[in-house]
Design an enzyme around this catalytic site. Structure first.
Site, PDB file in Angstrom:
ATOM      1  N   ASP A 109       2.613 -12.772  -0.444  1.00  0.00           N
ATOM      2  CA  ASP A 109       1.402 -11.948  -0.493  1.00  0.00           C
ATOM      3  C   ASP A 109       0.164 -12.796  -0.239  1.00  0.00           C
ATOM      4  O   ASP A 109      -0.758 -12.393   0.469  1.00  0.00           O
ATOM      5  CB  ASP A 109       1.276 -11.248  -1.850  1.00  0.00           C
ATOM      6  CG  ASP A 109       2.207 -10.065  -2.002  1.00  0.00           C
ATOM      7  OD1 ASP A 109       2.839  -9.665  -0.998  1.00  0.00           O
ATOM      8  OD2 ASP A 109       2.309  -9.537  -3.125  1.00  0.00           O
TER       9      ASP A 109
ATOM     10  N   GLY B  21      10.285  -4.076  -3.377  1.00  0.00           N
ATOM     11  CA  GLY B  21      10.331  -3.796  -4.812  1.00  0.00           C
ATOM     12  C   GLY B  21      11.326  -2.706  -5.149  1.00  0.00           C
ATOM     13  O   GLY B  21      12.060  -2.790  -6.143  1.00  0.00           O
TER      14      GLY B  21
END
Length: 209
Positions: free
Chosen positions: A94, A73
């Site tokens: 994820d 990120g």
């Protein structure tokens, strides 16, 4: 309600991660590559170690590679923002990683004859997926859903601590952690659904139920 781990702690972690992110970008590594590598690392820790009963090693490996969530990120932000595919890939990976973690925990507990723990792990897997789905669905409908006491990082840390404690001899720790996690995950689903309901009511045209 405040999240279990406050924003200030995550901001401190970001300051540690930023130099690593810059170095990787300079080396030509993409955020998507880090996302995939992190997932592979979690799979190795969960399936290669945790499922075989090496709980301390498995938990440490999973925790280390789960932190790539913060790294990719940060890299995306530094390189101009996440792409649509990058966001999709991150969310999908994820789910793969979470499934591996709780599947491995459930498998190991089953080999130990701890069926209460297996049930807790399966509840955690289902509730954790629902936590993520509720947010994704709400955002797909144009609403926000950034609430809840147990997001993905919190969930992985809780099960990781339980795994480490069980691995060093505190036998009930993992099962206790799983039931605690199951409870807070279900509560988080309720929080998010209530939050979306309130938004939907405000957006509803007058006169419609």
């Amino acid at each position: 309600m405040a999240k279990i781990f406050q924003v200030s702690a995550r901001a401190g972690m970001t300051r540690v991660v930023e130099p690593i992110a810059r170095a990787l970008l300079r080396a030509g590594v993409t955020p998507n590559a880090v996302t995939v590598a992190g997932t592979v690392g979690v799979l190795v820790g969960a399936l290669g170690f945790g499922a075989r009963g090496h709980l301390v090693a498995g938990a440490l490996i999973v925790t280390l590679f789960a932190l790539t969530d913060l790294l990719d990120g940060t890299m995306a932000r530094m390189s101009g923002g996440s792409t649509r595919f990058g966001a999709f890939l991150d969310s999908s990976m994820d789910r793969v990683a979470d499934s591996a973690v709780f599947g491995a925990v459930a498998y190991w507990l089953a080999t130990e004859g701890n069926y209460s723990g297996v049930a807790a792990a399966l509840v955690c897997l289902a509730a954790g997926s629902l936590v993520s789905y509720v947010k994704a669905r709400a955002e797909g409908l144009g609403m926000t859903c950034n609430v809840g006491i147990a997001e993905r990082t919190e969930r992985l840390l809780i099960v990781g601590v339980g795994g480490i404690l069980t691995g060093v001899g505190v036998k009930p720790a993992l099962e206790i952690a799983l039931w605690l996690l199951a409870a807070v995950s279900i509560f988080t689903v309720g929080q998010r659904m209530a939050h979306v309901y309130r938004q939907a009511q405000q957006l509803q045209p007058d006169g419609q139920a």
